[in-house]
Design an enzyme around this catalytic site. Structure first.
Site, PDB file in Angstrom:
ATOM      1  N   LYS A 115      28.398  23.379 -10.129  1.00 57.35           N
ATOM      2  CA  LYS A 115      28.859  23.755  -8.787  1.00 57.35           C
ATOM      3  C   LYS A 115      29.265  22.522  -7.980  1.00 57.35           C
ATOM      4  CE  LYS A 115      27.188  28.369  -8.315  1.00 57.35           C
ATOM      5  NZ  LYS A 115      26.530  29.427  -7.589  1.00 57.35           N
ATOM      6  N   LYS A 196      32.573  30.989 -19.313  1.00 57.74           N
ATOM      7  CA  LYS A 196      32.032  32.322 -19.043  1.00 57.74           C
ATOM      8  C   LYS A 196      32.945  33.062 -18.056  1.00 57.74           C
ATOM      9  CE  LYS A 196      29.233  31.328 -15.069  1.00 57.74           C
ATOM     10  NZ  LYS A 196      28.047  31.214 -14.317  1.00 57.74           N
ATOM     11  N   LYS A 199      34.473  34.990 -11.413  1.00 56.01           N
ATOM     12  CA  LYS A 199      35.570  35.151 -10.458  1.00 56.01           C
ATOM     13  C   LYS A 199      36.058  33.826  -9.906  1.00 56.01           C
ATOM     14  CE  LYS A 199      33.860  38.431  -8.057  1.00 56.01           C
ATOM     15  NZ  LYS A 199      33.433  39.662  -7.421  1.00 56.01           N
TER      16      LYS A 199
HETATM   17  P1  TYM Z   1      25.076  35.698 -10.109  1.00 51.45           P
HETATM   18  O1  TYM Z   1      25.271  36.432  -8.844  1.00 51.45           O
HETATM   19  O2  TYM Z   1      25.992  34.575 -10.430  1.00 51.45           O
HETATM   20  O3  TYM Z   1      25.163  36.720 -11.331  1.00 51.45           O
HETATM   21  C1  TYM Z   1      24.425  37.920 -11.375  1.00 51.45           C
HETATM   22  C2  TYM Z   1      23.965  38.195 -12.800  1.00 51.45           C
HETATM   23  O4  TYM Z   1      25.109  38.309 -13.671  1.00 51.45           O
HETATM   24  C3  TYM Z   1      24.961  37.424 -14.773  1.00 51.45           C
HETATM   25  N1  TYM Z   1      26.306  36.952 -15.209  1.00 51.45           N
HETATM   26  C4  TYM Z   1      26.746  36.972 -16.476  1.00 51.45           C
HETATM   27  N2  TYM Z   1      26.167  37.400 -17.617  1.00 51.45           N
HETATM   28  C5  TYM Z   1      26.890  37.307 -18.760  1.00 51.45           C
HETATM   29  N3  TYM Z   1      28.167  36.799 -18.808  1.00 51.45           N
HETATM   30  C6  TYM Z   1      28.775  36.372 -17.685  1.00 51.45           C
HETATM   31  N4  TYM Z   1      30.015  35.912 -17.737  1.00 51.45           N
HETATM   32  C7  TYM Z   1      28.063  36.443 -16.449  1.00 51.45           C
HETATM   33  N5  TYM Z   1      28.360  36.111 -15.164  1.00 51.45           N
HETATM   34  C8  TYM Z   1      27.271  36.422 -14.419  1.00 51.45           C
HETATM   35  C9  TYM Z   1      24.104  36.285 -14.245  1.00 51.45           C
HETATM   36  O5  TYM Z   1      23.486  35.572 -15.291  1.00 51.45           O
HETATM   37  C10 TYM Z   1      23.129  37.027 -13.366  1.00 51.45           C
HETATM   38  O6  TYM Z   1      22.060  37.550 -14.124  1.00 51.45           O
HETATM   39  N6  TYM Z   1      21.184  32.703  -9.174  1.00 51.45           N
HETATM   40  C11 TYM Z   1      21.555  34.058  -9.504  1.00 51.45           C
HETATM   41  C12 TYM Z   1      21.046  35.082  -8.520  1.00 51.45           C
HETATM   42  C13 TYM Z   1      19.578  35.061  -8.271  1.00 51.45           C
HETATM   43  C14 TYM Z   1      18.563  35.508  -9.152  1.00 51.45           C
HETATM   44  C15 TYM Z   1      17.339  35.351  -8.445  1.00 51.45           C
HETATM   45  C16 TYM Z   1      18.562  36.004 -10.450  1.00 51.45           C
HETATM   46  C17 TYM Z   1      18.973  34.652  -7.122  1.00 51.45           C
HETATM   47  N7  TYM Z   1      17.632  34.844  -7.220  1.00 51.45           N
HETATM   48  C18 TYM Z   1      16.130  35.679  -9.036  1.00 51.45           C
HETATM   49  C19 TYM Z   1      17.338  36.335 -11.034  1.00 51.45           C
HETATM   50  C20 TYM Z   1      16.139  36.176 -10.325  1.00 51.45           C
HETATM   51  C21 TYM Z   1      23.074  34.154  -9.532  1.00 51.45           C
HETATM   52  O7  TYM Z   1      23.759  33.409  -8.882  1.00 51.45           O
HETATM   53  O8  TYM Z   1      23.561  35.204 -10.257  1.00 51.45           O
END
Ligand code: TYM
Length: 327
Positions: A115, A196, A199
């Protein structure tokens, strides 16, 4: 006996895409419906402050994410569904955890490095301490299982460490937490399949769950399948993986056979994948439209979820405050 606790979160970045779905949300619904777990699912609006959204955008995006989670099958009768900022204990515990977390451990985090690279003009401290807030999210509910995509595994491992550091220092008993991955923990971008699906790469790289057929078709037609050297190319593999999940099982077997024999026609795979995706998410689109027409209902669901979550969060915080010697 009480059920094992699941916690997971998602950033309010608007429309869910196939990566979010296959890496996380589809599994959330399955785990919820298994009846085996106590589930908490959270829209992490505080985490989104580390990005560049405006206030109006954030408000709108939270609403879209809320609607889409419900449309995807998260059921407020079975799961606690809420918005992070509605439970202020998340930021309180985050501060406490920041005082047991070594800077060097945060510096190792891949997501922070990525990031920082992507938003060079805005490498804020929140981006750095992001995994501490994520740890607070998980541990406030004493969660042991965290269903996420592969990109979040490192953060969940850090959660275990932070729990251990805190427990050792203050004689508390936060549980050990483990990530729960799906068969597809890393869905790839359609245009750059070495990355991966995300967006932040651009709209052409992702398929959103609510997307119309014509748009799905256009994007899938443009998806990269070319082979770079021998073996199956990552782009083609990604499309086959998507077809496996959304297409017809017998046709999938045939595509795999043809791929091995070198007779596969990617045009055919793309056409069939597009219509499979469009059909699979037809109900989702209909449910989403209904919910969008009734924002008050969505707001009520999330208010009730926050109330439930807060009771649990307050219990944890009472114990934590006592352990650390405040109030
Ligand atoms: P975020 O919002 O980026 O993504 C949400 C969930 O989607 C999964 N994901 C993917 N899985 C497979 N292939 C992909 N291309 C892909 N893109 C996104 C992410 O792994 C995620 O599970 N930091 C986290 C949010 C968060 C969180 C938490 C998660 C905040 N607190 C506590 C678990 C527990 C995030 O930014 O996910």
């Amino acid at each position: 006996m009480s059920k094992p606790v699941i916690f997971s979160g998602i950033q309010p970045t608007g429309n869910l895409h196939l990566g979010n779905f296959l890496g996380a949300v589809k599994q959330w619904v399955e785990l919820q419906n298994s009846g085996t777990y106590q589930c908490y699912f959270c829209i992490v609006d505080y985490h989104s402050l580390t990005g560049k959204m405006t206030a109006d955008e954030r408000r709108a995006q939270v609403m879209v994410t809320a609607t889409e989670l419900l449309a995807a099958g998260i059921d407020p009768k079975k799961s606690t569904l809420f918005i992070q900022s509605h439970v202020p204990e998340h930021t309180e515990l985050s501060w406490i955890f920041s005082s047991v977390t070594p800077m060097a451990e945060l510096e190792r985090m891949t997501q922070f490095k990525e990031k920082s690279e992507n938003q060079k003009q805005n490498i804020n401290a929140g981006l750095f301490t992001y995994p501490i807030l994520q740890t607070a999210d998980i541990l406030l509910y004493q969660a042991t299982h965290v269903p996420v995509g592969e990109d979040q595994v490192q953060h969940v491992e850090l959660t275990r460490d932070i729990a251990r550091w805190f427990n050792n220092r203050y004689a508390y008993n936060f549980p050990e937490t483990a990530a729960v991955l799906t068969e597809t923990p890393r869905v790839k971008s359609l245009l750059e399949p070495d990355k991966k699906m995300s967006k932040s790469l651009g709209q052409g790289h992702v398929i959103e769950l609510g997307e119309e057929s014509s748009s799905i078709e256009k994007k899938i037609q443009r998806a990269v399948t070319a082979t770079a050297g021998g073996g199956i190319a990552p782009g083609a593999q990604n499309l086959l993986l998507l077809y496996k999940h959304f297409g017809d099982p017998a046709r999938y077997e045939r595509f795999i056979r043809e791929e091995k024999e070198g007779t596969i026609r990617y045009g055919e795979l793309k056409t069939e994948l597009s219509s499979a995706l469009s059909n699979y998410f037809a109900d989702f689109r209909a449910r989403k439209q209904k919910l969008l027409a009734n924002p008050d209902r969505v707001a009520k669901i999330f208010a009730a979820g926050a109330k439930q979550a807060r009771e649990v969060a307050q219990t944890t915080m009472k114990q934590v405050r006592q352990k650390i010697g405040i109030r």
